[in-house]
Write a protein that holds these residues in place. Structure first.
Motif, PDB file in Angstrom:
ATOM      1  N   UNK A   1       2.741 -46.548  63.392  1.00 16.79           N
ATOM      2  CA  UNK A   1       1.411 -46.973  63.302  1.00 16.79           C
ATOM      3  C   UNK A   1       1.076 -46.828  61.999  1.00 16.79           C
ATOM      4  N   UNK A   2       1.994 -47.962  61.125  1.00 22.87           N
ATOM      5  CA  UNK A   2       1.632 -48.096  59.601  1.00 22.87           C
ATOM      6  C   UNK A   2       2.135 -49.268  59.244  1.00 22.87           C
ATOM      7  N   UNK A   3       2.138 -50.862  60.054  1.00 23.72           N
ATOM      8  CA  UNK A   3       2.368 -51.526  60.570  1.00 23.72           C
ATOM      9  C   UNK A   3       1.540 -52.514  60.728  1.00 23.72           C
ATOM     10  N   UNK A   4       1.166 -53.328  60.126  1.00 21.32           N
ATOM     11  CA  UNK A   4       2.159 -54.408  58.714  1.00 21.32           C
ATOM     12  C   UNK A   4       1.286 -53.945  57.503  1.00 21.32           C
ATOM     13  N   UNK A   5       0.698 -52.096  57.389  1.00 23.14           N
ATOM     14  CA  UNK A   5       0.666 -52.107  56.302  1.00 23.14           C
ATOM     15  C   UNK A   5       2.115 -51.625  55.191  1.00 23.14           C
ATOM     16  N   UNK A   6       3.242 -51.767  55.762  1.00 24.95           N
ATOM     17  CA  UNK A   6       4.496 -51.610  55.079  1.00 24.95           C
ATOM     18  C   UNK A   6       4.914 -51.694  56.207  1.00 24.95           C
ATOM     19  N   UNK A   7       6.354 -51.404  56.136  1.00 24.07           N
ATOM     20  CA  UNK A   7       7.907 -52.521  56.935  1.00 24.07           C
ATOM     21  C   UNK A   7       7.243 -54.052  57.150  1.00 24.07           C
ATOM     22  N   UNK A   8       6.497 -55.211  56.318  1.00 27.88           N
ATOM     23  CA  UNK A   8       5.984 -56.191  56.146  1.00 27.88           C
ATOM     24  C   UNK A   8       6.166 -57.081  54.760  1.00 27.88           C
ATOM     25  N   UNK A   9       6.376 -58.117  55.329  1.00 33.53           N
ATOM     26  CA  UNK A   9       6.293 -58.778  53.763  1.00 33.53           C
ATOM     27  C   UNK A   9       4.753 -60.300  54.419  1.00 33.53           C
ATOM     28  N   UNK A  10       3.965 -59.555  54.253  1.00 32.64           N
ATOM     29  CA  UNK A  10       2.503 -60.179  54.542  1.00 32.64           C
ATOM     30  C   UNK A  10       1.361 -60.306  53.611  1.00 32.64           C
ATOM     31  N   UNK A  11       0.250 -61.183  54.037  1.00 33.63           N
ATOM     32  CA  UNK A  11      -0.596 -60.561  52.284  1.00 33.63           C
ATOM     33  C   UNK A  11      -1.489 -59.932  53.105  1.00 33.63           C
ATOM     34  N   UNK A  12      -1.608 -58.705  51.764  1.00 31.57           N
ATOM     35  CA  UNK A  12      -2.895 -57.941  52.833  1.00 31.57           C
ATOM     36  C   UNK A  12      -2.224 -56.162  52.727  1.00 31.57           C
ATOM     37  N   UNK A  13      -0.650 -56.684  52.912  1.00 33.91           N
ATOM     38  CA  UNK A  13       0.398 -55.120  53.266  1.00 33.91           C
ATOM     39  C   UNK A  13       0.903 -55.088  52.025  1.00 33.91           C
ATOM     40  N   UNK A  14       0.966 -53.644  51.943  1.00 38.54           N
ATOM     41  CA  UNK A  14       1.517 -52.974  50.531  1.00 38.54           C
ATOM     42  C   UNK A  14       2.641 -53.984  49.617  1.00 38.54           C
ATOM     43  N   UNK A  15       2.287 -54.405  48.357  1.00 36.69           N
ATOM     44  CA  UNK A  15       3.803 -54.465  47.923  1.00 36.69           C
ATOM     45  C   UNK A  15       5.130 -53.221  47.319  1.00 36.69           C
ATOM     46  N   UNK A  16       5.309 -53.485  49.293  1.00 32.52           N
ATOM     47  CA  UNK A  16       6.295 -52.681  48.617  1.00 32.52           C
ATOM     48  C   UNK A  16       7.729 -53.350  49.476  1.00 32.52           C
ATOM     49  N   UNK A  17       8.807 -53.729  48.112  1.00 32.27           N
ATOM     50  CA  UNK A  17       9.736 -54.658  48.264  1.00 32.27           C
ATOM     51  C   UNK A  17      10.695 -54.389  47.789  1.00 32.27           C
ATOM     52  N   UNK A  18      12.091 -55.114  48.065  1.00 35.68           N
ATOM     53  CA  UNK A  18      13.899 -54.952  47.377  1.00 35.68           C
ATOM     54  C   UNK A  18      13.915 -56.027  47.283  1.00 35.68           C
ATOM     55  N   UNK A  19      14.276 -56.677  45.498  1.00 37.38           N
ATOM     56  CA  UNK A  19      14.594 -57.689  46.223  1.00 37.38           C
ATOM     57  C   UNK A  19      16.833 -57.352  45.777  1.00 37.38           C
ATOM     58  N   UNK A  20      16.918 -58.178  47.536  1.00 37.33           N
ATOM     59  CA  UNK A  20      18.524 -57.956  48.112  1.00 37.33           C
ATOM     60  C   UNK A  20      19.289 -58.722  47.372  1.00 37.33           C
TER      61      UNK A  20
END
Length: 475
Positions: free
Chosen positions: A377-396
């Motif tokens: 229950x932390x989606x879409x804050x986590x686990x998404x690439x969308x406006x408003x989500x936390x900027x937690x990203x990996x460039x793979x």
């Protein structure tokens, strides 16, 4: 601000070329084509790279007191290793001593977590039952951002709870809108087999898997699924390692029961031959529970992930160095259980999953990040690439390769279970809260920068919420 330009954004649903703009508050402010760079913005060229949600590891044990030792990775070193491998959030475990307050234990783990370099959250274990546990569960869900409780069906006379506690705790969690996690192994059977093996003079690590055969896990999985079904409650089974447990979960889901299954990356690629190592320490370094299994079980686990019957991947990251493992030199039951893995999970899944065709890139994102965010229950804050989500990203980098070694990893432990394995697919850059924390081999972390993530319960009426949220997962 940070603008990630020219990459291919991969989510659990789709892949497309897009830029991603991260603001100064650690959030994603825009995703789109040809985004303009605001004045003073740092621009990161993602040409040739995949931009994905940062990994979420739903099962870690940082600095956990266990079997007479304390896990060697703390929240600083463990989360540092995580970001080096592309993981930006962990859900660790608060383990209260039997008979003590769940709330007090949560406060103690919160103090430990203040060292984290990236975001973290907690499951809380129920290790006994009384009225205080009943009350603490309510406080934790309503005031502390906890929406999941862990139960051990193994480790008799230590962490193990019986069916009475399971019934009471799962029922209470359902009232509160929380989810119960379960370590499914029949602890009574394990204790019996351990005693029998020792009596027969089998004291080395090769006896460990013999004391925890696949049927012990299969029975416990079926039993807790039946208990949860009796109560009408959802259940999440951790570190599924066998064909039997996978089948039990699939059968329950086919009946319409809400059951989730988690797989450890190491169980997907390492088999029980490691316990035949003539070097005592080499075998002991692989002592964890559930143990590594005969190779045929791996086929069932991969099939479970590909079909969506198993939803998440984790590590059960719990490190013990040589001197700690040697506590069980003359008695395998005293070898601290646990292996490292947080730094390598995502590369292992990409190399052995995506590159072999077992998983698509989108399914990779689902099982390493998005499904965990949805289940807890932390989606879409986590686990998404969308406006408003936390900027937690990996460039793979899907084509980049590395050879795993304890000599170069960032985990605070003196061995690596993937030692010498060459993996294709790696994190070139990891971004946590809008900050670059890993840049192509350069670790740029700040002690204490990680934030505690509160996870709201679904509602006091869990079943109504589950119905509203269907379909629940991306498979």
């Amino acid at each position: 601000m940070l603008l990630i330009r020219g990459g291919t954004v991969v989510t659990a649903e789709t892949s497309q070329s897009s830029d991603v703009l991260c603001d100064d508050e650690g959030k994603i402010s825009a995703v789109g084509h040809n985004l303009e760079a605001p004045s003073g913005c740092t621009i990161l060229d993602a040409g040739g790279l995949l931009v994905m949600p940062g990994g979420i590891d739903p099962h870690t044990h940082m600095e956990m007191p266990f079997m007479g030792s304390i896990a060697s990775d703390d929240f600083y070193t463990g989360t540092s290793a995580g970001v080096a491998g592309g993981t930006t959030t962990i859900i660790d475990f608060v383990i209260p001593e039997r008979g003590t307050s769940l709330l007090d234990a949560w406060k103690e783990w919160r103090r430990k977590g203040e060292k984290a370099v990236s975001d973290y959250s907690f499951h809380v274990a129920v290790t006994h039952w009384d009225e205080k546990v009943h009350e603490d569960m309510a406080t934790l869900t309503r005031e502390c951002g906890v929406n999941s409780f862990k139960h051990f069906m193994a480790y008799k006379n230590a962490l193990m709870v019986d069916d009475d506690v399971l019934l009471r705790s799962i029922s209470r969690a359902l009232e509160l809108g929380a989810l119960c996690n379960v370590h499914a192994e029949n602890g009574d059977a394990v204790a019996y087999l351990q005693a029998d093996l020792l009596k027969r003079g089998m004291t080395g690590p090769e006896a460990h898997p013999l004391s925890r055969p696949a049927s012990v896990e299969g029975e416990a999985a079926q039993r807790v699924i039946a208990i949860a079904g009796l109560l009408g409650a959802p259940i999440y089974i951790v570190h599924v390692s066998t064909e039997e447990a996978t089948a039990a979960i699939a059968a329950a889901r086919a009946r319409g029961q809400r059951v989730y299954g988690e797989v450890l990356a190491q169980h997907l690629v390492i088999d029980d031959s490691v316990y035949a190592d003539p070097n005592w320490l080499g075998a002991a370094q692989h002592v964890m529970s559930p143990p590594f299994r005969p190779k045929h079980h791996q086929k069932a686990l991969w099939a479970g992930l590909a079909s969506g019957q198993l939803q998440t991947t984790a590590t059960d990251h719990c490190c013990f160095c040589a001197g700690q493992k040697e506590q069980g030199l003359n008695d395998f039951t005293k070898i601290p259980n646990g292996t490292p893995g947080i730094e390598d999970r995502m590369s292992v899944l990409w190399h052995h999953g995506v590159r072999t065709g077992r998983l698509t890139p989108e399914e990779f994102v689902a099982v390493t990040s998005t499904n965990t965010a949805k289940i807890f229950n932390i989606h879409p804050r986590k686990g998404s690439v969308s406006a408003g989500a936390d900027a937690d990203l990996v460039l793979w980098d899907p084509e980049g390769s590395r050879t795993v070694s304890a000599a170069t990893h960032h985990q605070n432990v003196d061995y690596n279970i993937y030692e010498g394995m060459t993996l294709t697919g790696l994190a070139r850059y990891t971004i946590s809260g809008g900050k670059i924390v890993w840049a192509d081999g350069d670790l740029r972390v700040t002690r204490g920068a990680g934030k505690y993530v509160e996870r709201p319960c679904f509602s006091p009426d869990m079943q109504a919420t589950i119905q509203r949220k269907k379909p629940f997962l991306t498979s």
